[in-house]
Design a protein around this motif. Sequence first.
Motif, mmCIF file in Angstrom:
data_model
loop_
_atom_site.group_PDB
_atom_site.id
_atom_site.type_symbol
_atom_site.label_atom_id
_atom_site.label_comp_id
_atom_site.label_asym_id
_atom_site.label_seq_id
_atom_site.Cartn_x
_atom_site.Cartn_y
_atom_site.Cartn_z
ATOM 1 N N CYS A 1 -130.536 -57.509 -3.959
ATOM 2 C CA CYS A 1 -131.511 -57.419 -3.714
ATOM 3 C C CYS A 1 -132.046 -57.066 -2.209
ATOM 4 O O CYS A 1 -132.750 -56.549 -1.894
ATOM 5 N N LYS A 2 -131.019 -57.329 -1.417
ATOM 6 C CA LYS A 2 -130.518 -57.664 0.018
ATOM 7 C C LYS A 2 -129.878 -56.316 -0.013
ATOM 8 O O LYS A 2 -130.782 -54.718 0.845
ATOM 9 N N GLN A 3 -129.297 -55.393 -1.026
ATOM 10 C CA GLN A 3 -128.947 -53.815 -0.846
ATOM 11 C C GLN A 3 -130.149 -53.101 -1.225
ATOM 12 O O GLN A 3 -130.122 -52.313 -0.596
ATOM 13 N N LYS A 4 -131.320 -53.246 -1.724
ATOM 14 C CA LYS A 4 -132.015 -52.687 -1.599
ATOM 15 C C LYS A 4 -133.251 -52.920 -1.344
ATOM 16 O O LYS A 4 -134.752 -52.186 -1.231
ATOM 17 N N ALA A 5 -132.980 -53.839 -0.287
ATOM 18 C CA ALA A 5 -133.895 -54.180 1.064
ATOM 19 C C ALA A 5 -135.143 -54.786 0.146
ATOM 20 O O ALA A 5 -136.341 -54.217 0.366
ATOM 21 N N ASP B 1 -131.393 -52.512 -14.999
ATOM 22 C CA ASP B 1 -132.466 -53.594 -14.811
ATOM 23 C C ASP B 1 -133.248 -53.204 -14.250
ATOM 24 O O ASP B 1 -133.044 -51.633 -13.213
ATOM 25 N N HIS B 2 -134.010 -54.318 -13.556
ATOM 26 C CA HIS B 2 -135.272 -53.291 -12.888
ATOM 27 C C HIS B 2 -135.780 -55.079 -11.479
ATOM 28 O O HIS B 2 -135.773 -55.889 -12.173
ATOM 29 N N LEU B 3 -135.810 -53.816 -10.372
ATOM 30 C CA LEU B 3 -136.757 -54.509 -9.231
ATOM 31 C C LEU B 3 -138.098 -54.343 -9.374
ATOM 32 O O LEU B 3 -139.132 -53.201 -9.484
ATOM 33 N N LYS C 1 -144.416 -50.322 -7.771
ATOM 34 C CA LYS C 1 -142.606 -49.610 -7.655
ATOM 35 C C LYS C 1 -141.747 -50.457 -8.630
ATOM 36 O O LYS C 1 -141.573 -51.272 -8.158
ATOM 37 N N VAL C 2 -140.865 -49.557 -9.035
ATOM 38 C CA VAL C 2 -140.367 -50.224 -10.160
ATOM 39 C C VAL C 2 -138.845 -49.578 -10.370
ATOM 40 O O VAL C 2 -138.887 -48.804 -9.724
ATOM 41 N N ILE C 3 -137.901 -50.139 -9.607
ATOM 42 C CA ILE C 3 -136.662 -49.554 -8.981
ATOM 43 C C ILE C 3 -135.088 -50.280 -9.850
ATOM 44 O O ILE C 3 -135.245 -51.468 -9.976
ATOM 45 N N GLU C 4 -134.616 -49.208 -10.269
ATOM 46 C CA GLU C 4 -133.730 -49.280 -11.650
ATOM 47 C C GLU C 4 -132.589 -49.875 -10.487
ATOM 48 O O GLU C 4 -131.978 -48.964 -9.978
ATOM 49 N N PHE C 5 -131.499 -50.616 -11.574
ATOM 50 C CA PHE C 5 -130.311 -50.752 -10.829
ATOM 51 C C PHE C 5 -129.590 -51.177 -11.968
ATOM 52 O O PHE C 5 -130.072 -51.468 -12.889
ATOM 53 N N GLN D 1 -135.497 -59.140 -15.035
ATOM 54 C CA GLN D 1 -135.847 -58.641 -13.872
ATOM 55 C C GLN D 1 -136.863 -59.291 -12.945
ATOM 56 O O GLN D 1 -136.769 -59.932 -13.012
ATOM 57 N N ILE D 2 -136.490 -58.490 -11.201
ATOM 58 C CA ILE D 2 -136.792 -59.535 -10.697
ATOM 59 C C ILE D 2 -137.973 -59.211 -9.967
ATOM 60 O O ILE D 2 -137.769 -57.559 -10.413
#
Lengths: 169, 169
Positions: free
Chosen positions: A130-134, B104-106, B113-117, B143-144
Motif C-alpha cells: 500500500c505504501k508503495q502505491k500511495a 490482486d486489488h486495491l 478506483k481499482v488499482i491492480e498489483f 482485496q484491500i
Amino acid sequence: MGIHNAGSRKSHTKEELRFEGFLRGKKLKLTGERMAILNAVFLRNSHFDAEALHASLRDKGGDISRATVYRTLDLLVQCGLVRKNSLGSSHANYEAARDNEHHDHLICLNCNKVIEFYRPDLETLQDEICKQKAFKPMHHSLQIFGLCNECKDKADESKIRNRVAQLHT
Amino acid sequence: MGIHNAGSRKSHTKEELRFEGFLRGKKLKLTGERMAILNAVFLRNSHFDAEALHASLRDKGGDISRATVYRTLDLLVQCGLVRKNSLGSSHANYEAARDNEHHDHLICLNCNKVIEFYRPDLETLQDEICKQKAFKPMHHSLQIFGLCNECKDKADESKIRNRVAQLHT
DNA sequence: TTTTTTGCAAATCGTTTGCACGCTG
DNA sequence: CAGCGTGCAAACGATTTGCAAAAAA
C-alpha cells in the motif's frame, strides 16, 4: 417486550457494555431485541448467516423479525463487535469479534470448513504494498479457497472446478 | 442470426481461438451471441458488470438477452478467459483475462478506483501458510480497501466508515 | 434431424424499505 | 410524550430458470 436475557446472566458482559456505550453515543435505544441479538451472536462459536441467526432466536422463544436481525447486525458491524465476510458465497456471513485481532480464512471447497489464520508478516507485506502505491489501507479481506487435508484426495475434480468458477469473491 | 463481428476483423483472435477450442471440447456450440460477448469483453480495458456489458452489446446493435450474457460469462470464466471478482459490491464484477497473470486489488472507498498489483512474494507467503495448514490452495482473492492518493484528504470520514461496514467481502 | 441455445418472462433469494403501531428515554 | 424501533409485507436487484421457438452441427 417479551424477550429476556437467555439464562441466568445478571451482570453485563463485556460486549453488552460496549454495545450499550455505542448505542448511547449515537442516541439510539437499548432495546430487548438488540440485546437478544447481541447475545445470540456471542453464543455462536463460528461463522453464521442472518437466516441461521434468525432461526436460532426463534428457537429461543423470542420472535424477532428478520428485518430487525439485519438492522441490528448492521449496528454491530459498525460498532466493531461483529465482522462481516462472504467466504465465497453470494450472501453475507458474520462472526462475533471476540478479540480485536483480525484474521484471514482458508475455505475448503469440498466440505466448506473454514480455517482461520493470522500472520503478522502477511499484514506487514500488505502495508508495504500500500505504501508503495500511495494507498491508505482501511480494511482488507483475504480468502484462500482450496481443499483441506481431509478432502485433498476424495474431492470430485469437476465439481470443485465448477465451484471455483461460481465463487463470489 | 443478425449479429456480426464488430468492425472489420477477419482472422480469429487468440481469445476467439481459445474459446472455440473450449466449446468444441465440451461439445457446445459456437454461436454468434457467444462470439459477440467474448469480443465485447475483450474490447473493455477494466472491470465491468453484467449489466454494463449487456448495455454495450445493445448499443452495438446486437440484441442479446441478459440471460445469455450471464450464461456466456459463466462459460468464459470456466474457460479461464474471464475473471470474476466482487470488489466489495454485492454484485459480480468481471474482467478480461488478457495474460495468465493473476493480480490482486486495491479499491478506493471514495472514488471506486481499482488499482491492480501483483507481488510474487505475497503469493509465496500464501503458499507457505497453506503448506503449514496442510491446505491445498486452488484460488485466492485479496482485496484491500482504503483511500487512494487523490482521495486521502478529501474523503468524508463517516461516509467511508459506513461503506466499510457495508462491504460485501 | 438432432441437440444445443436463445429470449422471454416468471421465479428466486438475500436483503431493504415504508408504514402504522409500540416501546424507550 | 417525543422519538426511535419494530413487525409486517411489499419492494428490490442481481441472477437463474422453464419453456417453446430458433440456430448450429
